[in-house]
Design a protein around this motif. Sequence first.
Motif, mmCIF file in Angstrom:
data_model
loop_
_atom_site.group_PDB
_atom_site.id
_atom_site.type_symbol
_atom_site.label_atom_id
_atom_site.label_comp_id
_atom_site.label_asym_id
_atom_site.label_seq_id
_atom_site.Cartn_x
_atom_site.Cartn_y
_atom_site.Cartn_z
ATOM 1 N N LEU A 103 -28.312 11.712 43.170
ATOM 2 C CA LEU A 103 -28.189 12.766 44.338
ATOM 3 C C LEU A 103 -28.156 14.075 43.538
ATOM 4 C CD1 LEU A 103 -25.727 12.294 47.075
ATOM 5 C CD2 LEU A 103 -26.207 14.585 46.193
ATOM 6 N N PRO A 104 -29.259 14.698 43.844
ATOM 7 C CA PRO A 104 -29.329 16.064 43.071
ATOM 8 C C PRO A 104 -28.507 17.187 43.924
ATOM 9 C CG PRO A 104 -31.320 15.586 44.170
ATOM 10 C CD PRO A 104 -30.469 14.379 44.327
ATOM 11 N N ILE A 105 -27.787 17.987 43.052
ATOM 12 C CA ILE A 105 -27.156 19.040 43.782
ATOM 13 C C ILE A 105 -27.408 20.597 43.225
ATOM 14 C CG2 ILE A 105 -24.791 20.351 44.195
ATOM 15 C CD1 ILE A 105 -23.554 17.349 43.928
ATOM 16 N N LEU A 106 -28.341 21.116 43.735
ATOM 17 C CA LEU A 106 -29.100 22.464 43.453
ATOM 18 C C LEU A 106 -28.143 23.375 43.539
ATOM 19 C CD1 LEU A 106 -32.622 23.423 43.828
ATOM 20 C CD2 LEU A 106 -30.617 25.138 44.293
ATOM 21 N N LEU A 107 -27.624 24.000 42.564
ATOM 22 C CA LEU A 107 -26.657 25.332 42.451
ATOM 23 C C LEU A 107 -27.702 26.489 42.363
ATOM 24 C CD1 LEU A 107 -24.090 23.966 39.922
ATOM 25 C CD2 LEU A 107 -24.207 23.425 42.500
ATOM 26 N N GLY A 108 -27.663 27.294 43.273
ATOM 27 C CA GLY A 108 -28.370 28.750 43.314
ATOM 28 C C GLY A 108 -27.595 29.544 42.889
ATOM 29 N N GLY A 109 -28.143 30.840 42.792
ATOM 30 C CA GLY A 109 -29.436 31.104 42.797
ATOM 31 C C GLY A 109 -29.805 31.478 44.487
ATOM 32 N N ASP A 110 -30.856 31.912 44.875
ATOM 33 C CA ASP A 110 -31.176 32.349 46.196
ATOM 34 C C ASP A 110 -31.767 31.360 46.842
ATOM 35 O OD1 ASP A 110 -34.331 33.323 46.239
ATOM 36 O OD2 ASP A 110 -33.508 34.223 44.460
ATOM 37 N N HIS A 111 -32.033 31.403 48.198
ATOM 38 C CA HIS A 111 -32.561 30.470 49.063
ATOM 39 C C HIS A 111 -33.880 30.193 48.871
ATOM 40 C CE1 HIS A 111 -30.816 28.326 53.033
ATOM 41 N NE2 HIS A 111 -31.538 27.332 52.178
ATOM 42 N N ILE A 152 -27.506 20.725 38.940
ATOM 43 C CA ILE A 152 -28.744 21.786 38.497
ATOM 44 C C ILE A 152 -28.373 22.943 38.730
ATOM 45 C CG2 ILE A 152 -31.278 21.862 38.459
ATOM 46 C CD1 ILE A 152 -31.162 19.269 40.470
ATOM 47 N N GLY A 153 -28.217 23.517 37.620
ATOM 48 C CA GLY A 153 -27.955 25.298 37.733
ATOM 49 C C GLY A 153 -29.151 26.035 37.660
ATOM 50 N N LEU A 154 -29.811 26.725 38.709
ATOM 51 C CA LEU A 154 -30.844 27.517 38.866
ATOM 52 C C LEU A 154 -30.685 28.840 39.054
ATOM 53 C CD1 LEU A 154 -33.141 25.226 40.795
ATOM 54 C CD2 LEU A 154 -33.150 25.459 38.361
ATOM 55 N N PRO A 155 -30.199 29.600 37.849
ATOM 56 C CA PRO A 155 -29.727 31.126 37.988
ATOM 57 C C PRO A 155 -30.738 32.085 38.126
ATOM 58 C CG PRO A 155 -29.839 30.265 35.522
ATOM 59 C CD PRO A 155 -30.256 29.477 36.504
ATOM 60 N N THR A 156 -31.208 32.334 39.476
ATOM 61 C CA THR A 156 -32.149 33.359 39.818
ATOM 62 C C THR A 156 -31.854 34.020 40.894
ATOM 63 O OG1 THR A 156 -34.467 33.859 39.969
ATOM 64 C CG2 THR A 156 -33.697 31.706 40.752
#
Length: 324
Positions: free
Chosen positions: A104-112, A21-25
Amino acid sequence: MTMEHASHTVAATGQIQATLIGLPTDVGASRLGAAMGPDALRVAQLAPALQRLGVAVQDLGNLAGPPNPRGERDAQGMRNLAECLAWNRIAHDTVLQLLQQKRLPILLGGDHTLATGSISAVARHCRATGKRLRVLWLDAHSDCNTPESSPTGNLHGMPVSSLCGRGPKSLAALSGAVPALPASAFCQIGLRSVDGSEKSMIRELGLEVYDMRAIDELGMREVMRRALAGVNGPQNSDVHLHLSFDVDFLDPDIAPGTGTPVRGGPNYREAQLCMEMIADTGRLASLDIVELNPALDLRNQTAELVVDLVQSLFGQSTLMRDAP
Protein backbone atom coordinates in the motif's frame (compact mmCIF):
# COMPACT_ATOMS: atom_id res chain seq x y z
CA MET A 1 12.86 -6.20 5.08
CA THR A 2 13.14 -6.21 1.30
CA MET A 3 10.19 -5.17 -0.80
CA GLU A 4 10.12 -8.63 -2.43
CA HIS A 5 10.02 -10.37 0.97
CA ALA A 6 7.31 -8.02 2.21
CA SER A 7 5.05 -8.77 -0.75
CA HIS A 8 4.99 -12.45 0.24
CA THR A 9 4.30 -11.53 3.87
CA VAL A 10 0.87 -10.14 2.94
CA ALA A 11 -0.48 -13.55 1.99
CA ALA A 12 1.10 -15.20 5.02
CA THR A 13 -0.17 -12.84 7.73
CA GLY A 14 -2.95 -10.67 6.28
CA GLN A 15 -1.12 -7.66 7.76
CA ILE A 16 -1.24 -4.39 5.81
CA GLN A 17 2.14 -3.78 4.18
CA ALA A 18 2.52 -0.01 3.69
CA THR A 19 5.41 1.92 2.18
CA LEU A 20 6.12 5.60 2.76
CA ILE A 21 7.49 7.49 -0.25
CA GLY A 22 8.89 10.96 0.39
CA LEU A 23 8.66 13.25 -2.66
CA PRO A 24 10.10 16.54 -1.40
CA THR A 25 9.10 19.07 -4.01
CA ASP A 26 7.02 22.23 -4.26
CA VAL A 27 7.72 22.60 -7.98
CA GLY A 28 4.03 22.80 -8.84
CA ALA A 29 3.02 25.17 -6.05
CA SER A 30 2.89 28.94 -5.73
CA ARG A 31 4.67 29.05 -2.36
CA LEU A 32 7.84 27.36 -1.20
CA GLY A 33 7.72 24.95 1.74
CA ALA A 34 5.73 21.85 0.74
CA ALA A 35 9.06 20.20 -0.08
CA MET A 36 9.56 19.90 3.68
CA GLY A 37 6.26 18.07 4.14
CA PRO A 38 7.62 14.49 4.15
CA ASP A 39 10.09 15.21 6.93
CA ALA A 40 7.47 17.07 8.98
CA LEU A 41 5.30 13.95 8.87
CA ARG A 42 8.25 11.85 10.01
CA VAL A 43 8.93 14.29 12.87
CA ALA A 44 5.26 13.83 13.81
CA GLN A 45 5.94 10.07 14.02
CA LEU A 46 3.78 8.84 11.15
CA ALA A 47 5.47 5.45 10.84
CA PRO A 48 5.36 4.56 14.57
CA ALA A 49 1.72 5.70 14.73
CA LEU A 50 0.80 3.25 11.97
CA GLN A 51 2.92 0.49 13.47
CA ARG A 52 0.97 0.77 16.72
CA LEU A 53 -2.14 -0.09 14.68
CA GLY A 54 -0.52 -3.25 13.36
CA VAL A 55 0.56 -1.87 9.97
CA ALA A 56 3.94 -3.12 8.73
CA VAL A 57 5.62 0.11 7.60
CA GLN A 58 8.56 0.49 5.28
CA ASP A 59 10.01 3.96 4.58
CA LEU A 60 11.85 4.49 1.30
CA GLY A 61 13.04 7.88 2.53
CA ASN A 62 12.96 10.93 0.29
CA LEU A 63 13.44 10.26 -3.41
CA ALA A 64 15.58 12.62 -5.48
CA GLY A 65 14.31 14.82 -8.30
CA PRO A 66 14.95 18.18 -9.95
CA PRO A 67 15.05 21.39 -7.90
CA ASN A 68 12.37 24.07 -8.05
CA PRO A 69 13.54 26.68 -10.59
CA ARG A 70 10.79 29.17 -9.64
CA GLY A 71 10.26 29.68 -13.37
CA GLU A 72 8.08 32.11 -15.23
CA ARG A 73 5.08 30.93 -17.26
CA ASP A 74 6.02 29.31 -20.55
CA ALA A 75 4.37 29.93 -23.93
CA GLN A 76 1.59 27.47 -23.00
CA GLY A 77 0.91 29.24 -19.71
CA MET A 78 2.58 26.72 -17.34
CA ARG A 79 5.35 26.98 -14.78
CA ASN A 80 8.04 24.32 -14.37
CA LEU A 81 6.43 21.73 -16.65
CA ALA A 82 9.65 19.78 -17.24
CA GLU A 83 10.37 19.53 -13.53
CA CYS A 84 6.76 18.62 -12.70
CA LEU A 85 6.84 15.91 -15.33
CA ALA A 86 10.07 14.49 -13.90
CA TRP A 87 8.68 14.35 -10.37
CA ASN A 88 5.43 12.78 -11.58
CA ARG A 89 7.34 10.10 -13.47
CA ILE A 90 9.17 9.30 -10.23
CA ALA A 91 5.83 9.12 -8.41
CA HIS A 92 4.28 6.96 -11.14
CA ASP A 93 7.14 4.47 -11.36
CA THR A 94 7.53 4.09 -7.60
CA VAL A 95 3.81 3.73 -6.85
CA LEU A 96 3.36 1.24 -9.70
CA GLN A 97 6.25 -0.90 -8.47
CA LEU A 98 4.84 -0.98 -4.94
CA LEU A 99 1.34 -1.90 -6.13
CA GLN A 100 2.77 -4.72 -8.19
CA GLN A 101 4.47 -5.96 -5.03
CA LYS A 102 1.12 -5.90 -3.20
CA ARG A 103 2.09 -3.03 -0.94
CA LEU A 104 0.00 0.00 0.00
CA PRO A 105 1.87 3.12 -1.18
CA ILE A 106 1.63 6.26 0.96
CA LEU A 107 2.96 9.21 -1.01
CA LEU A 108 4.26 11.99 1.24
CA GLY A 109 4.26 15.30 -0.64
CA GLY A 110 5.14 17.70 -1.79
CA ASP A 111 2.48 19.58 -3.65
CA HIS A 112 -0.66 18.15 -5.23
CA THR A 113 0.90 17.98 -8.70
CA LEU A 114 2.30 14.64 -7.55
CA ALA A 115 -1.17 13.07 -7.55
CA THR A 116 -1.02 13.07 -11.35
CA GLY A 117 1.80 10.55 -11.20
CA SER A 118 0.51 8.48 -8.31
CA ILE A 119 -3.06 8.17 -9.62
CA SER A 120 -1.77 7.47 -13.13
CA ALA A 121 0.11 4.51 -11.64
CA VAL A 122 -2.96 3.34 -9.74
CA ALA A 123 -5.07 3.62 -12.91
CA ARG A 124 -2.50 1.62 -14.90
CA HIS A 125 -2.42 -1.04 -12.17
CA CYS A 126 -6.22 -1.26 -12.03
CA ARG A 127 -6.42 -1.75 -15.80
CA ALA A 128 -3.85 -4.55 -15.58
CA THR A 129 -5.56 -6.32 -12.68
CA GLY A 130 -9.22 -5.76 -13.57
CA LYS A 131 -9.89 -3.58 -10.53
CA ARG A 132 -12.42 -0.75 -10.50
CA LEU A 133 -10.84 2.50 -9.36
CA ARG A 134 -12.53 4.97 -7.02
CA VAL A 135 -10.67 8.20 -6.15
CA LEU A 136 -11.71 10.33 -3.19
CA TRP A 137 -10.25 13.81 -3.57
CA LEU A 138 -10.26 15.74 -0.28
CA ASP A 139 -9.40 19.33 -1.09
CA ALA A 140 -10.51 22.94 -0.78
CA HIS A 141 -9.85 23.26 -4.52
CA SER A 142 -11.08 21.26 -7.52
CA ASP A 143 -7.67 21.32 -9.30
CA CYS A 144 -9.50 21.31 -12.63
CA ASN A 145 -7.62 24.13 -14.32
CA THR A 146 -5.93 23.77 -17.69
CA PRO A 147 -2.93 25.67 -19.04
CA GLU A 148 -5.38 27.95 -20.88
CA SER A 149 -7.61 28.64 -17.88
CA SER A 150 -5.14 28.74 -15.00
CA PRO A 151 -4.75 32.19 -13.44
CA THR A 152 -1.27 31.29 -12.12
CA GLY A 153 0.19 28.59 -14.35
CA ASN A 154 0.97 26.49 -11.26
CA LEU A 155 0.57 22.81 -12.06
CA HIS A 156 -0.75 21.85 -8.62
CA GLY A 157 -4.02 23.33 -9.90
CA MET A 158 -4.23 20.90 -12.84
CA PRO A 159 -3.96 17.26 -11.69
CA VAL A 160 -7.67 16.41 -11.98
CA SER A 161 -7.96 17.90 -15.45
CA SER A 162 -4.74 16.11 -16.44
CA LEU A 163 -6.00 12.75 -15.17
CA CYS A 164 -9.27 13.30 -17.03
CA GLY A 165 -7.33 13.95 -20.25
CA ARG A 166 -7.75 17.75 -20.36
CA GLY A 167 -4.42 18.92 -18.92
CA PRO A 168 -0.89 19.11 -20.37
CA LYS A 169 -0.45 16.23 -22.82
CA SER A 170 2.72 14.88 -21.23
CA LEU A 171 1.08 14.67 -17.81
CA ALA A 172 -2.23 13.36 -19.15
CA ALA A 173 -0.46 10.43 -20.84
CA LEU A 174 1.53 9.17 -17.85
CA SER A 175 -0.71 6.14 -17.25
CA GLY A 176 -0.39 4.92 -20.82
CA ALA A 177 -4.00 5.83 -21.61
CA VAL A 178 -5.80 9.14 -22.10
CA PRO A 179 -7.77 9.79 -20.02
CA ALA A 180 -6.03 7.91 -17.23
CA LEU A 181 -9.42 7.20 -15.65
CA PRO A 182 -13.01 8.24 -16.29
CA ALA A 183 -14.25 11.36 -14.56
CA SER A 184 -16.94 9.19 -12.97
CA ALA A 185 -14.23 7.54 -10.84
CA PHE A 186 -13.64 10.80 -8.97
CA CYS A 187 -15.48 12.12 -5.95
CA GLN A 188 -14.38 15.54 -4.67
CA ILE A 189 -15.17 16.49 -1.08
CA GLY A 190 -14.71 19.76 0.79
CA LEU A 191 -14.46 22.19 -2.14
CA ARG A 192 -14.89 25.86 -1.33
CA SER A 193 -12.50 27.75 -3.64
CA VAL A 194 -13.29 27.03 -7.29
CA ASP A 195 -12.53 29.28 -10.28
CA GLY A 196 -15.27 30.04 -12.78
CA SER A 197 -13.49 28.07 -15.49
CA GLU A 198 -13.18 25.12 -13.09
CA LYS A 199 -16.92 25.20 -12.43
CA SER A 200 -17.45 24.87 -16.16
CA MET A 201 -14.98 21.98 -16.30
CA ILE A 202 -16.70 20.21 -13.39
CA ARG A 203 -20.02 20.45 -15.24
CA GLU A 204 -18.48 19.37 -18.54
CA LEU A 205 -16.79 16.33 -17.00
CA GLY A 206 -19.75 15.51 -14.76
CA LEU A 207 -17.56 15.24 -11.66
CA GLU A 208 -19.21 14.12 -8.43
CA VAL A 209 -18.65 16.99 -5.99
CA TYR A 210 -19.66 17.59 -2.39
CA ASP A 211 -18.65 21.14 -1.59
CA MET A 212 -18.82 22.68 1.86
CA ARG A 213 -22.42 23.74 1.35
CA ALA A 214 -23.31 20.10 0.71
CA ILE A 215 -21.46 19.10 3.89
CA ASP A 216 -23.30 21.83 5.82
CA GLU A 217 -26.70 20.79 4.47
CA LEU A 218 -26.32 17.00 4.45
CA GLY A 219 -23.74 16.46 7.18
CA MET A 220 -20.43 14.65 6.74
CA ARG A 221 -21.97 11.26 7.48
CA GLU A 222 -24.43 11.46 4.58
CA VAL A 223 -21.81 12.90 2.23
CA MET A 224 -19.46 10.02 2.97
CA ARG A 225 -22.28 7.49 2.72
CA ARG A 226 -22.97 8.72 -0.81
CA ALA A 227 -19.29 8.96 -1.72
CA LEU A 228 -18.68 5.38 -0.61
CA ALA A 229 -21.91 3.87 -1.95
CA GLY A 230 -20.09 2.00 -4.72
CA VAL A 231 -17.23 0.95 -2.44
CA ASN A 232 -18.90 -0.72 0.55
CA GLY A 233 -20.10 -4.31 0.70
CA PRO A 234 -18.96 -7.67 -0.66
CA GLN A 235 -20.42 -6.87 -4.08
CA ASN A 236 -17.68 -4.22 -4.44
CA SER A 237 -14.70 -6.39 -3.57
CA ASP A 238 -13.10 -5.48 -6.92
CA VAL A 239 -12.75 -1.80 -5.95
CA HIS A 240 -9.36 -0.15 -5.45
CA LEU A 241 -9.96 2.92 -3.26
CA HIS A 242 -7.41 5.71 -3.59
CA LEU A 243 -7.46 8.71 -1.26
CA SER A 244 -5.79 11.94 -2.33
CA PHE A 245 -5.67 14.04 0.84
CA ASP A 246 -4.73 17.70 0.41
CA VAL A 247 -4.07 19.24 3.82
CA ASP A 248 -5.96 22.39 2.80
CA PHE A 249 -9.13 20.24 2.88
CA LEU A 250 -9.08 21.00 6.61
CA ASP A 251 -10.14 24.31 8.10
CA PRO A 252 -7.03 26.49 8.59
CA ASP A 253 -8.03 27.13 12.21
CA ILE A 254 -6.96 23.54 12.93
CA ALA A 255 -4.47 23.08 10.07
CA PRO A 256 -2.57 26.31 9.33
CA GLY A 257 0.44 24.59 7.75
CA THR A 258 -0.55 24.69 4.09
CA GLY A 259 0.21 27.03 1.21
CA THR A 260 -3.32 27.79 -0.01
CA PRO A 261 -5.57 27.87 3.08
CA VAL A 262 -9.28 28.59 2.65
CA ARG A 263 -11.54 29.36 5.58
CA GLY A 264 -14.66 27.33 6.20
CA GLY A 265 -13.33 23.80 5.84
CA PRO A 266 -14.17 20.65 7.80
CA ASN A 267 -13.54 20.77 11.53
CA TYR A 268 -11.74 18.12 13.56
CA ARG A 269 -14.72 15.84 14.17
CA GLU A 270 -15.95 16.07 10.58
CA ALA A 271 -12.50 15.13 9.33
CA GLN A 272 -12.26 12.26 11.81
CA LEU A 273 -15.64 10.90 10.72
CA CYS A 274 -14.60 11.13 7.08
CA MET A 275 -11.48 9.07 7.76
CA GLU A 276 -13.26 6.56 9.97
CA MET A 277 -15.90 5.87 7.33
CA ILE A 278 -13.19 5.31 4.72
CA ALA A 279 -11.49 2.90 7.12
CA ASP A 280 -14.79 1.06 7.65
CA THR A 281 -14.85 0.06 3.97
CA GLY A 282 -11.62 -1.91 4.24
CA ARG A 283 -10.90 -0.95 0.62
CA LEU A 284 -8.19 1.72 1.00
CA ALA A 285 -5.32 0.61 -1.23
CA SER A 286 -3.24 3.77 -1.89
CA LEU A 287 -2.88 7.22 -0.38
CA ASP A 288 -1.49 10.69 -1.16
CA ILE A 289 -0.78 13.19 1.63
CA VAL A 290 0.06 16.52 0.00
CA GLU A 291 0.39 20.27 0.48
CA LEU A 292 1.68 20.12 4.05
CA ASN A 293 3.88 23.21 4.41
CA PRO A 294 5.74 23.24 7.74
CA ALA A 295 7.18 26.69 6.97
CA LEU A 296 3.67 28.04 7.55
CA ASP A 297 2.82 25.78 10.49
CA LEU A 298 2.83 26.36 14.25
CA ARG A 299 5.10 23.92 16.10
CA ASN A 300 4.28 21.15 13.59
CA GLN A 301 0.66 21.02 14.78
CA THR A 302 -0.71 20.43 11.26
CA ALA A 303 1.59 17.46 10.69
CA GLU A 304 0.57 16.03 14.06
CA LEU A 305 -3.11 16.46 13.16
CA VAL A 306 -2.55 14.74 9.82
CA VAL A 307 -0.90 11.80 11.58
CA ASP A 308 -3.89 11.62 13.92
CA LEU A 309 -6.28 11.53 10.95
CA VAL A 310 -4.21 8.92 9.12
CA GLN A 311 -4.42 6.72 12.20
CA SER A 312 -8.21 6.95 11.91
CA LEU A 313 -7.88 6.10 8.23
CA PHE A 314 -6.13 2.88 9.23
CA GLY A 315 -8.68 1.84 11.81
CA GLN A 316 -8.18 3.81 15.01
CA SER A 317 -11.70 4.66 16.15
CA THR A 318 -12.73 7.35 18.58
CA LEU A 319 -15.61 5.15 19.73
CA MET A 320 -15.77 1.76 21.44
CA ARG A 321 -17.39 -0.25 18.69
CA ASP A 322 -16.82 -3.43 16.75
CA ALA A 323 -15.50 -3.17 13.21
CA PRO A 324 -18.32 -3.42 10.64
